[in-house]
Design an enzyme around this catalytic site. Sequence first.
Site, PDB file in Angstrom:
ATOM      1  CG  ASP A 102     -46.857  52.369  19.377  1.00  0.00           C
ATOM      2  OD1 ASP A 102     -47.217  53.228  18.519  1.00  0.00           O
ATOM      3  OD2 ASP A 102     -47.044  52.298  20.440  1.00  0.00           O
ATOM      4  CD  GLU A 103     -50.885  48.486  15.641  1.00  0.00           C
ATOM      5  OE1 GLU A 103     -50.652  49.283  15.416  1.00  0.00           O
ATOM      6  OE2 GLU A 103     -52.093  48.127  16.332  1.00  0.00           O
ATOM      7  CE  LYS A 124     -50.668  52.776  13.187  1.00  0.00           C
ATOM      8  NZ  LYS A 124     -50.245  52.270  14.465  1.00  0.00           N
ATOM      9  N   GLY A 166     -47.284  58.304  16.622  1.00  0.00           N
ATOM     10  CA  GLY A 166     -45.842  58.439  16.495  1.00  0.00           C
ATOM     11  C   GLY A 166     -45.449  57.360  15.534  1.00  0.00           C
ATOM     12  CG  HIS A 167     -47.282  56.634  12.502  1.00  0.00           C
ATOM     13  ND1 HIS A 167     -48.307  57.302  11.609  1.00  0.00           N
ATOM     14  CD2 HIS A 167     -47.885  56.333  13.481  1.00  0.00           C
ATOM     15  CE1 HIS A 167     -49.417  56.907  12.190  1.00  0.00           C
ATOM     16  NE2 HIS A 167     -49.526  56.078  13.307  1.00  0.00           N
ATOM     17  CB  THR A 168     -40.757  55.011  14.016  1.00  0.00           C
ATOM     18  OG1 THR A 168     -41.253  55.450  15.211  1.00  0.00           O
ATOM     19  CG2 THR A 168     -38.946  55.206  14.100  1.00  0.00           C
ATOM     20  CD  GLN A 228     -54.465  56.935  17.708  1.00  0.00           C
ATOM     21  OE1 GLN A 228     -55.298  57.301  16.661  1.00  0.00           O
ATOM     22  NE2 GLN A 228     -53.163  57.906  17.360  1.00  0.00           N
ATOM     23  CB  THR A 236     -57.475  56.885  20.920  1.00  0.00           C
ATOM     24  OG1 THR A 236     -57.378  58.201  20.767  1.00  0.00           O
ATOM     25  CG2 THR A 236     -58.136  56.347  19.767  1.00  0.00           C
ATOM     26  CB  THR A 269     -45.562  59.300  25.732  1.00  0.00           C
ATOM     27  OG1 THR A 269     -45.563  57.967  25.543  1.00  0.00           O
ATOM     28  CG2 THR A 269     -46.878  60.024  25.415  1.00  0.00           C
ATOM     29  NE  ARG A 284     -44.190  51.613  21.473  1.00  0.00           N
ATOM     30  CZ  ARG A 284     -43.470  51.588  20.448  1.00  0.00           C
ATOM     31  NH1 ARG A 284     -42.856  50.776  19.852  1.00  0.00           N
ATOM     32  NH2 ARG A 284     -43.500  52.911  19.735  1.00  0.00           N
TER      33      ARG A 284
HETATM   34  P1  GDP Z   1     -46.636  52.640  14.193  1.00  0.00           P
HETATM   35  O1  GDP Z   1     -47.008  53.708  15.092  1.00  0.00           O
HETATM   36  O2  GDP Z   1     -47.519  51.759  13.832  1.00  0.00           O
HETATM   37  O3  GDP Z   1     -46.103  53.421  12.896  1.00  0.00           O
HETATM   38  O4  GDP Z   1     -45.135  52.009  14.955  1.00  0.00           O
HETATM   39  P2  GDP Z   1     -44.100  53.084  15.637  1.00  0.00           P
HETATM   40  O5  GDP Z   1     -43.303  53.939  15.123  1.00  0.00           O
HETATM   41  O6  GDP Z   1     -44.747  53.662  16.859  1.00  0.00           O
HETATM   42  O7  GDP Z   1     -43.301  51.527  16.379  1.00  0.00           O
HETATM   43  C1  GDP Z   1     -42.773  50.584  15.632  1.00  0.00           C
HETATM   44  C2  GDP Z   1     -41.380  50.597  15.983  1.00  0.00           C
HETATM   45  O8  GDP Z   1     -40.722  49.325  15.524  1.00  0.00           O
HETATM   46  C3  GDP Z   1     -40.493  51.651  15.542  1.00  0.00           C
HETATM   47  O9  GDP Z   1     -39.473  51.970  16.104  1.00  0.00           O
HETATM   48  C4  GDP Z   1     -39.926  51.198  14.096  1.00  0.00           C
HETATM   49  O10 GDP Z   1     -38.746  51.465  13.663  1.00  0.00           O
HETATM   50  C5  GDP Z   1     -39.711  49.414  14.343  1.00  0.00           C
HETATM   51  N1  GDP Z   1     -39.835  48.463  13.571  1.00  0.00           N
HETATM   52  C6  GDP Z   1     -40.844  48.449  12.598  1.00  0.00           C
HETATM   53  N2  GDP Z   1     -40.804  47.330  12.109  1.00  0.00           N
HETATM   54  C7  GDP Z   1     -39.836  46.517  12.790  1.00  0.00           C
HETATM   55  C8  GDP Z   1     -39.050  45.087  12.442  1.00  0.00           C
HETATM   56  O11 GDP Z   1     -39.707  44.709  11.577  1.00  0.00           O
HETATM   57  N3  GDP Z   1     -38.191  44.849  13.410  1.00  0.00           N
HETATM   58  C9  GDP Z   1     -37.572  45.710  14.226  1.00  0.00           C
HETATM   59  N4  GDP Z   1     -36.676  45.353  14.966  1.00  0.00           N
HETATM   60  N5  GDP Z   1     -37.956  47.010  14.699  1.00  0.00           N
HETATM   61  C10 GDP Z   1     -39.291  47.260  13.677  1.00  0.00           C
HETATM   62  P1  IMO Z   2     -49.687  55.248  16.877  1.00  0.00           P
HETATM   63  O1  IMO Z   2     -50.522  55.745  15.772  1.00  0.00           O
HETATM   64  C1  IMO Z   2     -49.905  53.517  20.755  1.00  0.00           C
HETATM   65  C2  IMO Z   2     -52.961  55.118  23.444  1.00  0.00           C
HETATM   66  C3  IMO Z   2     -52.328  55.696  24.766  1.00  0.00           C
HETATM   67  C4  IMO Z   2     -53.845  55.450  25.781  1.00  0.00           C
HETATM   68  C5  IMO Z   2     -54.877  55.588  24.786  1.00  0.00           C
HETATM   69  C6  IMO Z   2     -55.664  56.873  24.697  1.00  0.00           C
HETATM   70  O2  IMO Z   2     -48.341  55.882  16.927  1.00  0.00           O
HETATM   71  O3  IMO Z   2     -49.781  53.757  16.708  1.00  0.00           O
HETATM   72  P2  IMO Z   2     -55.043  59.247  23.711  1.00  0.00           P
HETATM   73  O4  IMO Z   2     -53.854  60.307  23.770  1.00  0.00           O
HETATM   74  O5  IMO Z   2     -55.181  58.912  22.041  1.00  0.00           O
HETATM   75  O6  IMO Z   2     -56.352  59.764  24.212  1.00  0.00           O
HETATM   76  O7  IMO Z   2     -54.877  58.134  24.323  1.00  0.00           O
HETATM   77  O8  IMO Z   2     -54.500  55.387  23.417  1.00  0.00           O
HETATM   78  N1  IMO Z   2     -52.468  55.417  22.130  1.00  0.00           N
HETATM   79  C7  IMO Z   2     -51.494  54.963  21.439  1.00  0.00           C
HETATM   80  N2  IMO Z   2     -50.944  53.656  21.703  1.00  0.00           N
HETATM   81  N3  IMO Z   2     -49.990  54.118  19.804  1.00  0.00           N
HETATM   82  C8  IMO Z   2     -50.312  55.063  19.320  1.00  0.00           C
HETATM   83  O9  IMO Z   2     -50.587  55.723  18.107  1.00  0.00           O
HETATM   84  C9  IMO Z   2     -51.321  55.823  20.334  1.00  0.00           C
HETATM   85  N4  IMO Z   2     -52.177  56.705  20.288  1.00  0.00           N
HETATM   86  C10 IMO Z   2     -52.831  56.801  21.626  1.00  0.00           C
HETATM   87  O10 IMO Z   2     -51.357  55.290  25.135  1.00  0.00           O
HETATM   88  O11 IMO Z   2     -53.707  54.263  26.104  1.00  0.00           O
HETATM   89 MG    MG Z   3     -46.588  54.545  17.004  1.00  0.00          MG
END
Ligand code: GDP
Ligand code: IMO
Ligand code: MG
Length: 425
Positions: free
Chosen positions: A12-13, A15, A39-41, A220, A235, A301, A305
């Site tokens: 969830d960085e 990406k 979950g990629h937003t 991840q 994972t 989910t 966080r």
């Molecule tokens: P990913 O799994 O690494 O693609 O990241 P996620 O989508 O799970 O979570 C990142 C969250 O941070 C999402 O809700 C994005 O819309 C949000 N986001 C990404 N970059 C920024 C930022 O620079 N500032 C803020 N406030 N939100 C951001």
């Molecule tokens: P993105 O791509 C954050 C975490 C789960 C749990 C561990 C194992 O959005 O960054 P799993 O269902 O893979 O067997 O769960 O890994 N986890 C993530 N945490 N972002 C994810 O994906 C994740 N995918 C799995 O919460 O701790």
């Molecule tokens: Mg994510």
Amino acid sequence: MNRIVVGLQWGDEGKAKIVDILAEQADVNVRFQGGANAGHTVVIDNKKYVFHLIPTGMLYPEKPGVVAGGMVVDLPTLVKEAKDLEAEGLTIFNRLFLSDRAHLVMKYHKLLDEYEDERKGIGTTKRGIGPAYADKISRKGIRLIDFKHKEIFTELVKEHLREKNELFEKVYGKPPLSLEEVLEPYENIRELTTPLITNTAILLEKFQEENKNILFEGAQGTLLDIDWGTYPFVTSSNSSICGIPGAIGTGLRVINKSIGIMKAYTTRVGNGPFPTELFGETCDLIRGTGNNIGDEFGATTGRPRRCGWLDLVALRHTVRVNDIDKLAITKLDVLDKMDKIMVCVNYKYKGEVLHDFPAAEYILKECEPVYQTYNGWLSSTKGIKKHEQLPKDAQKYIKMIENELGKPVYFVSTGPGREDCIFME
Ligand code: GDP
Ligand code: IMO
Ligand code: MG
């Protein structure tokens, strides 16, 4: 130029936000590991898209997308995701390629994930990831190539279900599944999906020969990598660059640039050690609620966080694992309201200073962070597009990260929107 985008923390960085920016210059977008646990937003003109199995770069019309062999695919979920995107006006099925080597996540994998997690407490996403990879390694998996051959697929499901039902009843005390309910979701998607199943290694080789730019989208993060993460709280795939060669099937030289994505702080969903974790008010300030800036709730989910300060010990480790060329820092704006910002530079373990990230979670959970304190900037950085417009203390924070990790920062993200980004010189 082939680039990989990898997470340097626990997922969830942000990406997808960076993938979305880089995908503009890419010709082909590839997901290579994991499954619907991701979950990629992406936020474009205030509209939010969340990707789970389909490469995020497919938001750009016409660019092909590849689901490579290292993935575990919940096929009915993938079809739904593609249909939802098609309902938004994009065409997906005519430019999506699914590796014949990728494994299927079946209904029994998702149930097993749930039952196992009740015992183990990893806090998985319950998307069947661990059990599907376990079956792959135990040579009991079902691949997309098998799905293509209907009779073989039915026979394999029958055979594996027999064993799974024994487990459900005898080990977990749960009801068995019927063959019909396992097969049912596949009936209506056969015609739509079988033409997409192919040897994607041949396809990727062809793209490479044509000098196409390929963008590999990690899911991840490296601290969740099965080999280099905080085992066993990880994972079940190589979510770092290490996953690439096995997943892609075109050798070792496929990546030209490795881009590591990190938040300006740290988050984690699920259980496991987290030395810089915060609780109470400071955590709430980062996490935020609803539309508040942090918005730290899982994109898959919906779980809150866990939030904490930046951890340079962990980042030095993940930068090395991925042989990072450039860094992207996201969510700088989330720190806007912090008076002081702490950064972990070393750990203390049983009175000794640890500089390197430990291999064992039972050591890591006993580590205490050694912090350096930085001044907050206490002004809004939201949407800033130029480095020189950032408050001086925010500039210092970025410089500190570059110095400590020894890698240049390429992007600084200052909001969720596509345009909220600073491109560094
Ligand atoms: P990913 O799994 O690494 O693609 O990241 P996620 O989508 O799970 O979570 C990142 C969250 O941070 C999402 O809700 C994005 O819309 C949000 N986001 C990404 N970059 C920024 C930022 O620079 N500032 C803020 N406030 N939100 C951001
Ligand atoms: P993105 O791509 C954050 C975490 C789960 C749990 C561990 C194992 O959005 O960054 P799993 O269902 O893979 O067997 O769960 O890994 N986890 C993530 N945490 N972002 C994810 O994906 C994740 N995918 C799995 O919460 O701790
Ligand atoms: Mg994510």
